[in-house]
Design an enzyme around this catalytic site. Structure first.
Site, PDB file in Angstrom:
ATOM      1  N   GLU A   1      -6.199   3.990  -6.213  1.00  0.00           N
ATOM      2  CA  GLU A   1      -7.508   4.240  -5.593  1.00  0.00           C
ATOM      3  C   GLU A   1      -7.992   5.606  -6.086  1.00  0.00           C
ATOM      4  O   GLU A   1      -7.392   6.627  -5.767  1.00  0.00           O
ATOM      5  CB  GLU A   1      -7.395   4.248  -4.069  1.00  0.00           C
ATOM      6  CG  GLU A   1      -8.752   4.336  -3.392  1.00  0.00           C
ATOM      7  CD  GLU A   1      -8.694   4.821  -1.950  1.00  0.00           C
ATOM      8  OE1 GLU A   1      -9.626   4.554  -1.198  1.00  0.00           O
ATOM      9  OE2 GLU A   1      -7.712   5.499  -1.569  1.00  0.00           O
TER      10      GLU A   1
ATOM     11  N   ASP B   1      -2.868   4.644  -2.542  1.00  0.00           N
ATOM     12  CA  ASP B   1      -3.904   5.296  -1.748  1.00  0.00           C
ATOM     13  C   ASP B   1      -4.257   6.677  -2.315  1.00  0.00           C
ATOM     14  O   ASP B   1      -3.355   7.469  -2.610  1.00  0.00           O
ATOM     15  CB  ASP B   1      -3.358   5.457  -0.322  1.00  0.00           C
ATOM     16  CG  ASP B   1      -4.420   5.789   0.694  1.00  0.00           C
ATOM     17  OD1 ASP B   1      -5.328   4.967   0.882  1.00  0.00           O
ATOM     18  OD2 ASP B   1      -4.336   6.868   1.314  1.00  0.00           O
TER      19      ASP B   1
ATOM     20  N   ASP C   1       0.866  -1.177   0.000  1.00  0.00           N
ATOM     21  CA  ASP C   1       0.000   0.000   0.000  1.00  0.00           C
ATOM     22  C   ASP C   1       0.903   1.226   0.000  1.00  0.00           C
ATOM     23  O   ASP C   1       1.742   1.402   0.891  1.00  0.00           O
ATOM     24  CB  ASP C   1      -0.890  -0.020   1.253  1.00  0.00           C
ATOM     25  CG  ASP C   1      -2.261   0.589   0.995  1.00  0.00           C
ATOM     26  OD1 ASP C   1      -2.314   1.641   0.339  1.00  0.00           O
ATOM     27  OD2 ASP C   1      -3.257   0.009   1.466  1.00  0.00           O
TER      28      ASP C   1
ATOM     29  N   HIS D   1     -11.350  -2.474   3.133  1.00  0.00           N
ATOM     30  CA  HIS D   1     -11.315  -2.134   4.557  1.00  0.00           C
ATOM     31  C   HIS D   1     -12.066  -0.844   4.890  1.00  0.00           C
ATOM     32  O   HIS D   1     -12.147  -0.463   6.044  1.00  0.00           O
ATOM     33  CB  HIS D   1      -9.846  -1.996   4.990  1.00  0.00           C
ATOM     34  CG  HIS D   1      -9.163  -0.862   4.294  1.00  0.00           C
ATOM     35  ND1 HIS D   1      -8.943  -0.856   2.924  1.00  0.00           N
ATOM     36  CD2 HIS D   1      -8.693   0.315   4.745  1.00  0.00           C
ATOM     37  CE1 HIS D   1      -8.363   0.274   2.579  1.00  0.00           C
ATOM     38  NE2 HIS D   1      -8.198   1.011   3.661  1.00  0.00           N
ATOM     39  N   ASP D   2     -12.562  -0.139   3.869  1.00  0.00           N
ATOM     40  CA  ASP D   2     -13.332   1.095   4.099  1.00  0.00           C
ATOM     41  C   ASP D   2     -14.833   0.871   3.928  1.00  0.00           C
ATOM     42  O   ASP D   2     -15.620   1.783   4.190  1.00  0.00           O
ATOM     43  CB  ASP D   2     -12.920   2.183   3.094  1.00  0.00           C
ATOM     44  CG  ASP D   2     -11.479   2.651   3.266  1.00  0.00           C
ATOM     45  OD1 ASP D   2     -10.967   2.604   4.398  1.00  0.00           O
ATOM     46  OD2 ASP D   2     -10.875   3.081   2.259  1.00  0.00           O
TER      47      ASP D   2
END
Ligand code: TEU
Length: 541
Positions: free
Chosen positions: A241, A199, A98, A317-318
């Site tokens: 993302e 990210d 990440d 995870h969000d």
């Protein structure tokens, strides 16, 4: 398009804090992941997207990094990380790191320096502005509530933070920042990682004074520069993302001729159950309209053509757990979990499985805000409570959309804490672990796990799944989501009843072979069907 390894790959996302604890401190760690690699090999995945494992004070669970070249002490050491990469590679599982470079932690050495004085050589690594008439520079808002500007007493200026005030935004206009990021990426490439998940990458080029933060003017220039300086020509996988991507924008990132990224995560389907408009966001709930979902997913399936590549996901995870969100997590939990799996994994693109999705894990409803851990949730609750929202409606939104839902520890077996830890877990374990867990899934050939495993195998064995043309069938009852995949002279029909009521539909072609289904069927579906609740199947026609 030249074929790449990641085009027939399936990626599994690990949120390390909640995956597997190996030392009893209640927090998942790298050794825990290593212990579970055989399980992931059994599932059949090709790569792991590892949520951040770097040194961090955990204001946002690792998305606030204080040292990109060190490992969070709670997770282990650099030696553990090297072993994880090596053990993964032995099993043909690549590690996708990440890359969180829109911002750092306020404890990162760059920011510690930057704060010291206006003349400090790192001042310009971050975005500093004077206030306006004793107020913030402008109206930019943080995703985690409140102004995106935070005042620093010592130097009398404000710094920008699009997330928490402990996540100051890096100034990508500064060439030194960009070079430092590329150097760090090469450090990880040198360790043998398989690529990067980037990210909020669409936020890196901004014009703060004009309140431009997303899709800024130099975004693609920076990505091309990054590509050249780091992973370009190295057969690595990259996924950005990008909350603000349209299909046209997605092509800018992922058209191989432009030398930017392999693919992006687009979020258009994720926003379908929220209200839109002034002051509205994900917490303002609205029921999903299946017709809209079909339209949006199909648009993405067809519009990238050969000029880009899709990523496919329901969860991360969000996001809340898909079976609780748009399925039925009680009576039809297994059926709906499998339906989502079949619908997504038969599409064109690279599928992502979020840890626990493959066993049909569900949301964890809280009763009181004291049970929440996530900074986004807690900040939103306080802000909206002050605005006059009721506690009840806020808890309802949190249970529907809060990020803790996806972050509860993985349920491995029916021992204490679901086998996640022998200590006290950092976040509540869902009490349904006695029923929903990995061990039970592995024992039962009809489990959700084996549906995922089979879908992965189908992708590996059939070029049609990877390369076939996609076509939505428009002429169906609204709750039937049906599409065709065609490669050369072979066509598969994917059919799903997106509802808990039986639905009648006559198949448009004769079924020749049953490829996969989520109910036990010995026949090959053909002709008129009464589709059972959440029934889904794939047939060759
Ligand atoms: O998420 C980006 C982001 O905008 C999310 O905060 C998202 O809007 C929200 O969770 C959905 O409601 C990335 C990471 O995935 C997230 O975990 C981080 O908190 C965030 O960036 C900051 O790094």
């Amino acid at each position: 398009m030249k074929k790449k390894w990641w085009q027939n790959a399936v990626v599994y996302q690990i949120y390390p804090r909640s995956f597997q604890d190996s030392d009893g401190d209640g927090i998942g760690d790298l050794k825990g992941i290593i212990q579970r690699l055989d399980y992931l090999e059994e599932l059949g995945i090709d790569a792991i997207w590892l949520s951040p494992v770097y040194k961090s004070p955990n204001d946002d669970n690792g998305y606030d990094i204080s040292d990109y070249e060190d490992i969070m002490a709670e997770f282990g050491t650099m030696a553990d990380m090297e072993r994880l990469i090596e053990e993964g590679n032995k099993r043909n599982i690549k590690m996708i790191m990440d890359l969180v470079v829109n911002h750092t932690s306020d404890e990162h050495a760059w920011f510690v320096e930057s704060k010291k004085s206006k003349e400090n050589e790192y001042r310009d690594y971050y975005v500093w502005r004077d206030g306006k008439g004793g107020e913030v520079p402008n109206g930019l808002r943080s995703t985690f509530s409140g102004s995106a500007w935070e005042f620093d007493e010592e130097t009398g200026q404000y710094f920008l933070h699009l997330f928490s005030k402990r996540q100051p935004d890096l100034n990508w206009e500064n060439e030194k920042v960009r070079q430092a990021v590329y150097k760090m990426m090469n450090f990880w490439i040198g360790k043998g990682v398989g690529g990067f998940r980037m990210d909020v990458i669409d936020l890196i080029s901004k014009v703060p004074d004009q309140e431009i933060t997303g899709n800024g003017p130099k975004l693609h220039e920076y990505l091309q520069e990054m590509n050249q300086a780091t992973f370009g020509g190295k057969d690595l996988m990259t996924v950005g993302e990008t909350w603000g991507a349209t299909p046209e924008i997605a092509k800018l990132y992922s058209n191989p001729e432009r030398h930017e990224l392999s693919m992006v995560f687009q979020f258009e389907h994720v926003g379908l159950d929220q209200e839109h408009g002034e002051g509205k966001d994900k917490w303002d709930l609205k029921p999903l309209n299946v017709a809209e979902l079909k339209k949006v997913l199909s648009k993405w399936q067809v519009s990238l053509g050969n000029e880009g590549w899709n990523s496919l996901f329901w969860n991360n995870h969000d996001l809340p757990r898909i079976v609780s969100r748009w399925g039925n997590d009680t009576v039809y939990r297994e059926q709906s979990a499998k339906m989502f799996a079949i619908l997504l994994h038969m599409m064109k693109g690279t599928p992502y499985i979020y840890q626990g999705e493959e066993i049909g894990m569900t949301n964890y409803p809280i009763k009181d805000i004291s049970e929440a851990e996530d900074i986004e949730t807690i900040n939103m609750y306080n802000e909206r409570l002050a605005l006059g929202f009721s506690n009840e409606e806020l808890i309802e939104s949190i249970n529907a959309k809060g990020r803790d839902n996806a972050r509860t520890p993985i349920q491995w077996d029916n021992s204490a804490n679901g086998g996640f830890t022998t200590g006290t877990p950092w976040l509540h374990v869902n009490p349904n672990y006695t029923e929903i867990n990995v061990e039970n899934n592995l024992k039962d050939p009809r489990s959700v796990f084996y549906t995922y495993k089979k879908l992965i195998e189908l992708r590996k064995k059939n070029d049609l799944v990877v390369w076939g043309e996609y076509e939505l069938l428009e002429d169906t009852p609204e709750e039937i989501f049906a599409y065709k995949r065609t490669l050369d002279d072979e066509t598969w029909l994917v059919v799903a009843n997106f509802s808990e009521t039986p639905t009648q539909w006559t198949l448009p072609a004769e079924g020749k072979e049953l490829i996969i289904s989520n109910y036990d069927r010995s026949d090959v579906p053909t002709g008129e069907q009464i589709l059972k609740p959440y029934e889904a199947f794939v047939i060759r026609i």
